[in-house]
Enzyme design. Structure first.
Site, PDB file in Angstrom:
ATOM      1  N   GLU A 259      -4.342   8.749  11.373  1.00 39.60           N
ATOM      2  CA  GLU A 259      -5.507   7.470  11.260  1.00 39.60           C
ATOM      3  C   GLU A 259      -4.517   5.902  10.777  1.00 39.60           C
ATOM      4  O   GLU A 259      -4.306   5.216   9.732  1.00 39.60           O
ATOM      5  CB  GLU A 259      -6.362   7.740   9.555  1.00 39.60           C
ATOM      6  CG  GLU A 259      -7.372   7.182   8.933  1.00 39.60           C
ATOM      7  CD  GLU A 259      -7.797   5.956   9.066  1.00 39.60           C
ATOM      8  OE1 GLU A 259      -7.402   4.710   8.910  1.00 39.60           O
ATOM      9  OE2 GLU A 259      -6.870   5.821   7.295  1.00 39.60           O
ATOM     10  N   GLU A 391      -3.399  -6.795  12.528  1.00 40.61           N
ATOM     11  CA  GLU A 391      -3.716  -6.305  11.781  1.00 40.61           C
ATOM     12  C   GLU A 391      -2.619  -6.993   9.965  1.00 40.61           C
ATOM     13  O   GLU A 391      -1.650  -6.481  10.114  1.00 40.61           O
ATOM     14  CB  GLU A 391      -3.636  -5.016  11.123  1.00 40.61           C
ATOM     15  CG  GLU A 391      -4.176  -4.516   9.619  1.00 40.61           C
ATOM     16  CD  GLU A 391      -4.343  -2.807   9.936  1.00 40.61           C
ATOM     17  OE1 GLU A 391      -5.058  -2.308   9.363  1.00 40.61           O
ATOM     18  OE2 GLU A 391      -3.195  -2.063   9.915  1.00 40.61           O
TER      19      GLU A 391
END
Length: 487
Positions: A259, A391
């Site tokens: 994840e 990110e």
């Protein structure tokens, strides 16, 4: 439960014993830079012992086949976490810098209650399925499918939502009958160590079923990923580190759940209530200082109303500000460390160099101590800029104009990531149609909340492999065996 940790430090959990460690490191309050106390700084030898204990517990104990015991231990752990909730809530605010209001949701209360969901799932799950009789190649056979635990799970977790992610791995892995070696992030070792103490002192969990190894050395995660005694690696963290985990696991072809990162888009359609949508985007974008992989950090607004959207969003972000996480009104607290603060500042300088402007924020808070970045709205960039594609993991929103639904979908999907997203529009069917076109694992439409124990979570593209939570997440920790018996 934490008595004495400020002096002696938090322990490791290996083979059912709380183990002190000669080598220690400090855990820091990111809001004040105050040293909370030392944590055990494990060495490779500690990890080796933990893996060996997990292997023995899986191979030699009845844990994998004793469903009643597993369910009882999960419920005992949940009850212990509830009993110590106030203490653990305070710890989460101080160690993770989490706003207190979040501990009543995803930072503590919700993942604790989720343990009961996995216990119920294990009780009701179809562990054996009868496929009936068939005669392949003329041989009459009775066929059955069995679902069985994978074995030893190596769980590697980040610092941003320590309880949620630790429990989202432990809950389904244990319910499925696996044993676990948990390697938490070095920024939040006490949250994990507290879990270990409760497992030992307040549950019937057999020795070696759960092992918790804290430490500063990131090589521990690499060792855990590559060890042939580990059958599955469950990792949550950055995409770059996820690639290294996958490479390490490839040598033994073990199962891998990843994840990873996100750069999720919040789309405002031209029939949306602009004030409501942009205010909500500002709130969600800077919650927990933007330190969430699924947080929407690109705000896509109709080009014709761009300036109005900038004004609304910047005003909301400035009003919320970066504040003391112990105050229940705080939305945006500190970032986790000086290293993370410096990394975010690097992106802010990069954005300015790429032609971006700051409608609000763009700098550190004026506090003398702690790791603070003011909520920041960047305008004037394109979707090809690094600040819009990479990110940042901070309280930073990049606003981009779009020219209608098709263009908004194009911009949203023009990303290496595909973890989450949001769509706000006046016509619900139109908003749903846009949501269906997004290449992401989760989408919120008009403020809908997808996070729950029964909802699978994970991403497309470079946002990960597999799913966490829900039945799909539970089944990540299972193998499938087919048995055919001649009749």
């Amino acid at each position: 439960m934490l008595d004495g940790w400020a002096e002696r430090g938090s322990p490791l959990l290996i083979g059912g014993e709380l183990v002190t460690c000669d080598r220690r490191f400090d855990t820091i309050d990111p809001a004040t830079e105050e040293v909370l106390g030392p944590a055990a700084d494990a060495m490779p030898g500690h990890l080796d012992r933990a893996i060996a204990a997990a292997r023995r517990a899986f191979d030699e104990s009845g844990w994998a086949t004793d469903l009643t015991l597993r369910v009882r231990c999960l419920r005992q752990l949940q009850e212990a976490l509830v009993r110590h909730g106030d203490e653990l809530r305070d710890l989460t605010v101080r160690e993770a810098g989490a706003p207190r209001f979040l501990t009543y949701g995803a930072q503590f209360d919700t993942p604790v209650s989720d343990l009961a969901w996995f216990a119920r799932l294990a009780e009701t799950y179809e562990w054996t399925r009868d496929l009936g009789r068939a005669a392949p190649m003329g041989m009459d056979s009775e066929r059955r499918l069995l679902r069985e635990p994978v074995g030893v799970v190596g769980a590697i977790t980040p610092w941003n939502f320590p309880h949620q992610i630790n429990l989202a791995k432990l809950g389904p892995a244990l319910a499925a009958g696996n044993t676990v070696v948990l390697k938490p992030a070095p920024d939040t070792p006490w949250c994990a160590a507290a879990l270990g103490r409760l497992l030992v002192e307040e549950t019937d969990t057999p020795p070696g079923v759960v092992n918790i190894v804290t430490g500063r050395d990131h090589a521990l995660g690499a060792l855990l990923s590559a060890d042939p005694r580990v059958d599955l690696v469950s990792f949550t963290g950055s995409t770059a580190t996820g690639r290294e985990v996958m490479r390490g696991a490839a040598e033994t072809l073990k199962k891998v759940f990843l994840e990873l990162g996100g750069k999720s888009a919040f789309i405002v359609l031209d029939d949306a209530d602009l004030g409501k949508a942009c205010s909500y985007a500002a709130f969600t974008g800077i919650t927990h200082a933007g330190q969430g992989c699924a947080i929407t950090s690109r705000l896509l607004v109709p080009r014709a109303r761009h300036d109005e959207a900038v004004e609304i969003t910047a005003r909301t972000m400035a009003k919320l500000g970066a504040r003391d996480p112990s105050d229940e009104r705080t939305v945006c607290g500190p970032v986790i460390s000086a290293r993370q603060r410096d990394r975010i500042e690097g992106y802010l300088k990069l954005a300015a160099g790429e032609g971006g402007s700051f409608a609000t924020g763009g700098h550190r808070s004026g506090r003398d101590k702690g790791f603070w970045i003011e909520p920041t709205l960047i305008t004037g960039l394109t979707n090809r800029s690094r600040a819009a594609r990479e990110e940042i993991f901070g309280p930073v929103l990049v606003m981009l104009p779009h020219d209608g639904d098709d263009d908004a979908v194009r911009l949203a999907n023009d990303s290496p990531y595909g973890l989450s997203g949001a769509v706000h529009g006046g016509d619900p069917e139109r908003a749903r149609a846009v949501a269906r076109r997004l290449r992401t694992g989760t989408v919120s439409v008009n403020g809908g909340i997808w996070y729950a124990a029964d909802v699978p979570f994970g991403g497309y593209k470079q946002s990960g492999v597999g799913r966490e939570m829900g039945v799909a997440g539970f089944e990540e920790y299972l193998e499938t065996k087919a048995i055919a018996e001649g009749v």
